[in-house]
Scaffold this motif. Structure first.
Motif, PDB file in Angstrom:
ATOM      1  N   ALA A   1     -29.173   1.844 -23.946  1.00 50.27           N
ATOM      2  CA  ALA A   1     -30.166   0.294 -23.850  1.00 50.27           C
ATOM      3  C   ALA A   1     -30.300  -0.036 -25.403  1.00 50.27           C
ATOM      4  N   LYS A   2     -30.192  -1.354 -25.323  1.00 49.51           N
ATOM      5  CA  LYS A   2     -30.791  -2.117 -26.394  1.00 49.51           C
ATOM      6  C   LYS A   2     -32.165  -2.783 -26.198  1.00 49.51           C
ATOM      7  N   LEU A   3     -32.838  -3.436 -27.292  1.00 45.78           N
ATOM      8  CA  LEU A   3     -34.000  -4.044 -27.034  1.00 45.78           C
ATOM      9  C   LEU A   3     -33.932  -5.217 -26.160  1.00 45.78           C
ATOM     10  N   GLU A   4     -32.786  -6.065 -26.236  1.00 48.43           N
ATOM     11  CA  GLU A   4     -32.572  -7.099 -25.572  1.00 48.43           C
ATOM     12  C   GLU A   4     -32.304  -6.899 -24.064  1.00 48.43           C
ATOM     13  N   ASP A   5     -32.267  -5.542 -23.700  1.00 50.16           N
ATOM     14  CA  ASP A   5     -32.499  -5.543 -22.195  1.00 50.16           C
ATOM     15  C   ASP A   5     -33.467  -5.210 -21.569  1.00 50.16           C
ATOM     16  N   SER A   6     -34.810  -5.537 -22.133  1.00 52.06           N
ATOM     17  CA  SER A   6     -35.896  -5.298 -21.769  1.00 52.06           C
ATOM     18  C   SER A   6     -35.941  -6.787 -20.514  1.00 52.06           C
ATOM     19  N   ALA A   7     -36.195  -6.602 -19.141  1.00 51.74           N
ATOM     20  CA  ALA A   7     -36.402  -7.753 -18.429  1.00 51.74           C
ATOM     21  C   ALA A   7     -36.739  -7.007 -17.134  1.00 51.74           C
ATOM     22  N   VAL A   8     -36.881  -7.779 -16.077  1.00 48.46           N
ATOM     23  CA  VAL A   8     -37.048  -7.295 -14.619  1.00 48.46           C
ATOM     24  C   VAL A   8     -35.616  -7.259 -14.131  1.00 48.46           C
ATOM     25  N   TYR A   9     -35.270  -6.419 -13.554  1.00 46.34           N
ATOM     26  CA  TYR A   9     -33.956  -6.094 -12.603  1.00 46.34           C
ATOM     27  C   TYR A   9     -34.080  -6.177 -11.220  1.00 46.34           C
ATOM     28  N   LEU A  10     -33.833  -7.249 -10.432  1.00 48.80           N
ATOM     29  CA  LEU A  10     -34.032  -7.563  -9.241  1.00 48.80           C
ATOM     30  C   LEU A  10     -32.633  -7.373  -8.398  1.00 48.80           C
ATOM     31  N   CYS A  11     -32.930  -6.653  -7.356  1.00 43.04           N
ATOM     32  CA  CYS A  11     -31.861  -6.364  -6.458  1.00 43.04           C
ATOM     33  C   CYS A  11     -31.989  -7.117  -5.139  1.00 43.04           C
ATOM     34  N   ALA A  12     -31.041  -7.871  -4.683  1.00 48.07           N
ATOM     35  CA  ALA A  12     -31.239  -8.598  -3.418  1.00 48.07           C
ATOM     36  C   ALA A  12     -29.970  -8.372  -2.619  1.00 48.07           C
ATOM     37  N   SER A  13     -30.379  -8.547  -1.269  1.00 46.46           N
ATOM     38  CA  SER A  13     -29.336  -8.565  -0.205  1.00 46.46           C
ATOM     39  C   SER A  13     -29.125  -9.471   0.654  1.00 46.46           C
ATOM     40  N   SER A  14     -28.104  -9.974   1.436  1.00 47.27           N
ATOM     41  CA  SER A  14     -27.926 -11.021   2.339  1.00 47.27           C
ATOM     42  C   SER A  14     -26.957 -10.764   3.134  1.00 47.27           C
ATOM     43  N   LEU A  15     -26.974 -11.387   4.429  1.00 42.61           N
ATOM     44  CA  LEU A  15     -26.181 -11.376   5.566  1.00 42.61           C
ATOM     45  C   LEU A  15     -25.317 -12.384   5.580  1.00 42.61           C
ATOM     46  N   ALA A  16     -25.715 -13.610   5.100  1.00 44.47           N
ATOM     47  CA  ALA A  16     -24.862 -15.028   5.292  1.00 44.47           C
ATOM     48  C   ALA A  16     -25.213 -15.719   3.882  1.00 44.47           C
ATOM     49  N   PRO A  17     -24.747 -16.547   3.550  1.00 42.34           N
ATOM     50  CA  PRO A  17     -24.870 -17.470   2.524  1.00 42.34           C
ATOM     51  C   PRO A  17     -26.217 -18.355   2.743  1.00 42.34           C
ATOM     52  N   ALA A  18     -26.760 -18.163   3.717  1.00 45.75           N
ATOM     53  CA  ALA A  18     -27.974 -18.865   4.023  1.00 45.75           C
ATOM     54  C   ALA A  18     -29.288 -18.364   3.611  1.00 45.75           C
ATOM     55  N   GLY A  19     -29.462 -17.377   2.639  1.00 46.73           N
ATOM     56  CA  GLY A  19     -30.358 -16.666   2.287  1.00 46.73           C
ATOM     57  C   GLY A  19     -30.289 -15.176   1.597  1.00 46.73           C
ATOM     58  N   ALA A  20     -31.010 -15.135   0.399  1.00 50.99           N
ATOM     59  CA  ALA A  20     -30.907 -13.614  -0.120  1.00 50.99           C
ATOM     60  C   ALA A  20     -32.224 -13.180  -0.059  1.00 50.99           C
ATOM     61  N   TYR A  21     -32.629 -11.912   0.230  1.00 54.20           N
ATOM     62  CA  TYR A  21     -33.790 -11.134   0.291  1.00 54.20           C
ATOM     63  C   TYR A  21     -33.966 -10.299  -0.941  1.00 54.20           C
ATOM     64  N   PHE A  22     -35.190 -10.517  -1.673  1.00 47.46           N
ATOM     65  CA  PHE A  22     -35.207  -9.588  -2.844  1.00 47.46           C
ATOM     66  C   PHE A  22     -35.924  -8.480  -2.797  1.00 47.46           C
ATOM     67  N   GLY A  23     -35.710  -7.696  -3.416  1.00 45.26           N
ATOM     68  CA  GLY A  23     -36.699  -6.405  -3.797  1.00 45.26           C
ATOM     69  C   GLY A  23     -37.804  -6.763  -4.683  1.00 45.26           C
ATOM     70  N   PRO A  24     -38.733  -5.622  -4.930  1.00 41.54           N
ATOM     71  CA  PRO A  24     -39.889  -6.069  -6.019  1.00 41.54           C
ATOM     72  C   PRO A  24     -39.317  -5.834  -7.406  1.00 41.54           C
ATOM     73  N   GLY A  25     -38.419  -5.512  -7.626  1.00 36.36           N
ATOM     74  CA  GLY A  25     -37.780  -5.605  -9.180  1.00 36.36           C
ATOM     75  C   GLY A  25     -38.177  -4.242  -9.837  1.00 36.36           C
ATOM     76  N   THR A  26     -37.575  -3.894 -10.925  1.00 33.23           N
ATOM     77  CA  THR A  26     -37.712  -2.973 -11.905  1.00 33.23           C
ATOM     78  C   THR A  26     -38.038  -3.553 -13.226  1.00 33.23           C
ATOM     79  N   ARG A  27     -39.361  -3.509 -13.886  1.00 36.46           N
ATOM     80  CA  ARG A  27     -39.728  -4.180 -15.337  1.00 36.46           C
ATOM     81  C   ARG A  27     -39.045  -3.040 -16.092  1.00 36.46           C
ATOM     82  N   LEU A  28     -38.182  -3.193 -16.962  1.00 35.08           N
ATOM     83  CA  LEU A  28     -37.770  -2.441 -17.998  1.00 35.08           C
ATOM     84  C   LEU A  28     -38.125  -2.967 -19.359  1.00 35.08           C
TER      85      LEU A  28
END
Lengths: 112, 112
Positions: free
Chosen positions: B82-109
């Motif tokens: 890891a580098k300092l500039e990797d500090s961020a929120v990492y979001l995972c999302a999933s979708s069934l169709a192009p009409a919407g993605a659903y997000f997880g709560p994220g990991t704050r690194l």
């Protein structure tokens, strides 16, 4: 426009004020425009998905419009409340892909 | 319907250390995304999976980031080192169709 752009970057309004934000997106190969509300420490929450030119969607005090020919969408909040404070993200998805390109968001703070 | 699950929610490491994030998408969602959101910027797509195949990893810094989606369900994202500039929120999302993605709560690194 090659990227998704949002304005303003941040906004402070008084409780009861109405406000609106802009999302600009590439109009070529457009499939859908998505608005999300993202509160601190929570998941981004889907507000609207719009696909047709001229679409208007409404959810309580929040509404959105879509112009696919010129590549913009407006999000309106009527009578802002402190609980509306959040970052509002828009994302564009293109035909044939499941890829969502996000704007930088508009950070809204509603002052009581 | 259960949402997208992510863990851990927060992680603090020192630069040059390794870290891994886990995501469990909504059941049946074939498309899974990892986004990186740096403070003040919009979410940036790192990698997109369709089932267990990679659709787009053009913005993944492959010298230090890796991701896999075994059996087309759960996914892990790793940063090493890891580098300092990797500090961020990492979001995972999933979708069934192009009409919407659903997000997880994220990991704050936070990388110190």
């Amino acid at each position: 426009i090659l990227n998704v752009e949002q304005s303003p970057q941040s906004l402070h309004v008084q409780e009861g004020d109405s406000t609106n934000f802009t999302c600009s997106f590439p109009s070529s190969n457009f499939y859908a425009l998505h608005w999300y509300r993202w509160e601190t420490a929570k998941s981004p929450e889907a507000l609207f998905v719009m696909t047709l030119n001229g679409d208007e969607k409404k959810k309580g005090r929040i509404s959105a419009t879509l112009n696919t020919k010129e590549g913009y969408s407006y999000l309106y909040i009527k009578g802002s409340q402190p609980e509306d404070s959040a970052t509002y993200l828009c994302a564009s998805s293109t035909s044939g892909t499941y890829k969502y390109i996000f704007g930088t968001g508009t950070r809204l703070k509603v002052l009581a | 319907e259960a949402g997208v699950a992510q863990s851990p929610r927060y992680k603090i490491i020192e630069k040059r250390q390794s870290v891994a994030f886990w995501c469990n998408p909504i059941s049946g969602h074939a498309t899974l995304y990892w986004y990186q959101q740096i403070l003040g910027q919009g979410p940036k797509l790192l990698i997109q999976f369709q089932n267990n195949g990679v659709v787009d990893d053009s913005q993944l810094p492959k010298d230090r980031f890796s991701a896999e989606r075994l059996k087309g369900v759960d996914s892990t994202l790793k940063i090493q080192p890891a580098k300092l500039e990797d500090s961020a929120v990492y979001l995972c999302a999933s979708s069934l169709a192009p009409a919407g993605a659903y997000f997880g709560p994220g990991t704050r690194l936070t990388v110190l």
